[in-house]
Design an enzyme around this catalytic site. Structure first.
Site, PDB file in Angstrom:
ATOM      1  N   ASP A   1      12.665  -6.751  10.558  1.00 50.08           N
ATOM      2  CA  ASP A   1      13.658  -5.955  10.182  1.00 50.08           C
ATOM      3  C   ASP A   1      15.056  -6.184  10.697  1.00 50.08           C
ATOM      4  O   ASP A   1      15.268  -6.596  11.836  1.00 50.08           O
ATOM      5  CB  ASP A   1      13.280  -4.141  10.647  1.00 50.08           C
ATOM      6  CG  ASP A   1      12.107  -3.704  10.057  1.00 50.08           C
ATOM      7  OD1 ASP A   1      11.952  -4.041   8.513  1.00 50.08           O
ATOM      8  OD2 ASP A   1      11.249  -3.103  10.612  1.00 50.08           O
TER       9      ASP A   1
ATOM     10  N   ARG B   1      11.238   5.937   8.866  1.00 50.42           N
ATOM     11  CA  ARG B   1      10.899   4.880   9.934  1.00 50.42           C
ATOM     12  C   ARG B   1      11.977   4.971  11.035  1.00 50.42           C
ATOM     13  O   ARG B   1      13.293   5.670  10.399  1.00 50.42           O
ATOM     14  CB  ARG B   1      11.195   3.596   9.282  1.00 50.42           C
ATOM     15  CG  ARG B   1      10.981   2.440  10.100  1.00 50.42           C
ATOM     16  CD  ARG B   1      11.134   1.040   9.345  1.00 50.42           C
ATOM     17  NE  ARG B   1      12.429   0.830   9.679  1.00 50.42           N
ATOM     18  CZ  ARG B   1      12.999  -0.342   8.996  1.00 50.42           C
ATOM     19  NH1 ARG B   1      12.454  -1.197   8.194  1.00 50.42           N
ATOM     20  NH2 ARG B   1      14.257  -0.651   9.313  1.00 50.42           N
TER      21      ARG B   1
ATOM     22  N   HIS C   1       6.405  -8.700   8.798  1.00 54.70           N
ATOM     23  CA  HIS C   1       5.684  -7.752   8.008  1.00 54.70           C
ATOM     24  C   HIS C   1       5.975  -7.856   6.537  1.00 54.70           C
ATOM     25  O   HIS C   1       6.927  -8.200   6.135  1.00 54.70           O
ATOM     26  CB  HIS C   1       5.696  -6.144   8.233  1.00 54.70           C
ATOM     27  CG  HIS C   1       7.012  -5.632   8.666  1.00 54.70           C
ATOM     28  ND1 HIS C   1       7.813  -6.109   9.536  1.00 54.70           N
ATOM     29  CD2 HIS C   1       7.610  -4.735   7.750  1.00 54.70           C
ATOM     30  CE1 HIS C   1       9.423  -5.437   9.338  1.00 54.70           C
ATOM     31  NE2 HIS C   1       9.127  -4.566   8.072  1.00 54.70           N
TER      32      HIS C   1
ATOM     33  N   HIS D   1       9.356 -10.326   6.139  1.00 55.64           N
ATOM     34  CA  HIS D   1      10.428 -10.114   6.964  1.00 55.64           C
ATOM     35  C   HIS D   1      10.544  -9.628   8.211  1.00 55.64           C
ATOM     36  O   HIS D   1       9.325  -9.218   8.513  1.00 55.64           O
ATOM     37  CB  HIS D   1      11.475  -9.210   6.105  1.00 55.64           C
ATOM     38  CG  HIS D   1      11.018  -7.830   6.066  1.00 55.64           C
ATOM     39  ND1 HIS D   1      10.251  -7.452   5.293  1.00 55.64           N
ATOM     40  CD2 HIS D   1      11.736  -6.682   6.750  1.00 55.64           C
ATOM     41  CE1 HIS D   1       9.904  -6.111   5.368  1.00 55.64           C
ATOM     42  NE2 HIS D   1      10.808  -5.638   6.171  1.00 55.64           N
TER      43      HIS D   1
HETATM   44  C1  SIN Z   1       9.644  -1.737   6.212  1.00 56.08           C
HETATM   45  O1  SIN Z   1      10.065  -1.046   6.881  1.00 56.08           O
HETATM   46  O2  SIN Z   1       9.901  -2.957   5.769  1.00 56.08           O
HETATM   47  C2  SIN Z   1       8.560  -0.966   5.038  1.00 56.08           C
HETATM   48  C3  SIN Z   1       7.339  -0.937   5.644  1.00 56.08           C
HETATM   49  C4  SIN Z   1       6.417  -0.330   4.853  1.00 56.08           C
HETATM   50  O3  SIN Z   1       6.698   0.269   4.013  1.00 56.08           O
HETATM   51  O4  SIN Z   1       5.083  -0.389   4.694  1.00 56.08           O
END
Ligand code: SIN
Length: 276
Positions: A103, A266, A251, A101
């Site tokens: 974000d 985050r 990612h 995906h």
């Molecule tokens: C995410 O922000 O999608 C999670 C990324 C992660 O936990 O590595």
């Protein structure tokens, strides 16, 4: 140059050594900005950032984004709304991002940059994979590029966020989540390069064509963008930071470490409205 920048693969990702993200001069920040545009994802080790330093680093790129599902869960209580807690342990029944995906692409102005710091990592596993969507676009045939050029697709937050909430036993029946239509091929506002902008987490259909045609086209694109030659894979340590460009990279956070703990936070920078 202030820092050493070591590519992880020729395709995507670089590790930056020698930087302290809590106190960067203007020249150091400019080097990071350029390396970020060149490599799409940057990794830093040993960054013991406070919440304030983490937010301040994100704010150097633009206003911070507030996640539309952040308040669905009690575990976010007590943190500023701009901080998204990333946490999994033995009680976890879903994890954030365990699927390719970009974000919150369901937002009309989806996040440009995400910056994640992990404080606790499992003994093994919990890597994050990243994929270069410029390269995925450039690998398409010219007829396919032409066909996709003018198309838009709908990105809907509802199915993903409701599914999570249901698994966690949280009642979100009164809530609405963002939904937006974006170009299937978008242009990065800073590099001017074209990139594929669909993902299996949020993109529900290509606008204006029958559902079976949309399913076939999205099925092709979801397989194409997940090819390993577009990817790198990052192995976390305590206090590693990864920052990724949501406009041109996908990612996938691998949840292969249950019941171990993986935990961090985050911040996300608000992006532009995508354009063709
Ligand atoms: C995410 O922000 O999608 C999670 C990324 C992660 O936990 O590595």
């Amino acid at each position: 140059m202030a820092f050493e920048v070591t590519p992880l693969t020729p395709m995507i990702g670089a590790e930056v050594s020698g930087a302290d993200l809590g106190q960067l001069s203007g020249a150091e920040f400019a080097q990071i900005e350029q390396a970020f545009l060149d490599h799409l994802v940057l990794f830093f080790r040993d960054q013991d950032l406070s919440v304030e330093q983490h937010m301040a680093f994100g704010q150097r790129f633009g206003p911070l984004h507030i996640h539309p599902a952040a308040n669905d869960y009690r575990k976010y209580a007590g943190l500023p709304p701009e901080i998204l807690r990333i946490h999994a342990d033995e009680n976890t029944i879903w994890t954030a991002g365990d699927k390719w995906h970009t974000d919150v692409s369901c937002d009309p102005q989806p996040p440009s940059i995400s910056i994640l710091q992990l404080e606790t990592v499992p003994p093994t596993g919990g890597d994050t994979l990243f994929a270069n969507m410029y390269a995925a676009y450039e690998a398409l045939s010219e007829p396919m590029k032409s066909m996709l050029a003018g198309l838009t697709a709908t990105h809907d937050g509802g199915p993903n966020y409701r599914d999570r909430a249901q698994k966690a036993g949280v009642d979100v029946s009164q809530k609405t989540y963002p939904r937006a239509s974006h170009p299937v091929i978008r242009t990065h506002p800073l590099t001017g390069r074209k990139t594929i902008y669909v993902n299996a987490t949020f993109t529900t259909h290509i606008d204006g064509i029958p559902q079976d045609e949309s399913d076939a086209l999205l099925g092709f694109l979801f397989n194409h963008i997940a090819k390993p030659n577009f990817q790198c894979r990052f192995k976390w340590q305590r206090n590693s930071v990864a920052m990724w460009d949501n406009r041109c990279a996908l990612h996938h956070a691998m949840w292969d470490y249950y019941p171990q703990v993986r935990s961090g936070r985050r911040v996300t920078v608000t992006g532009d409205r995508p354009f063709h």
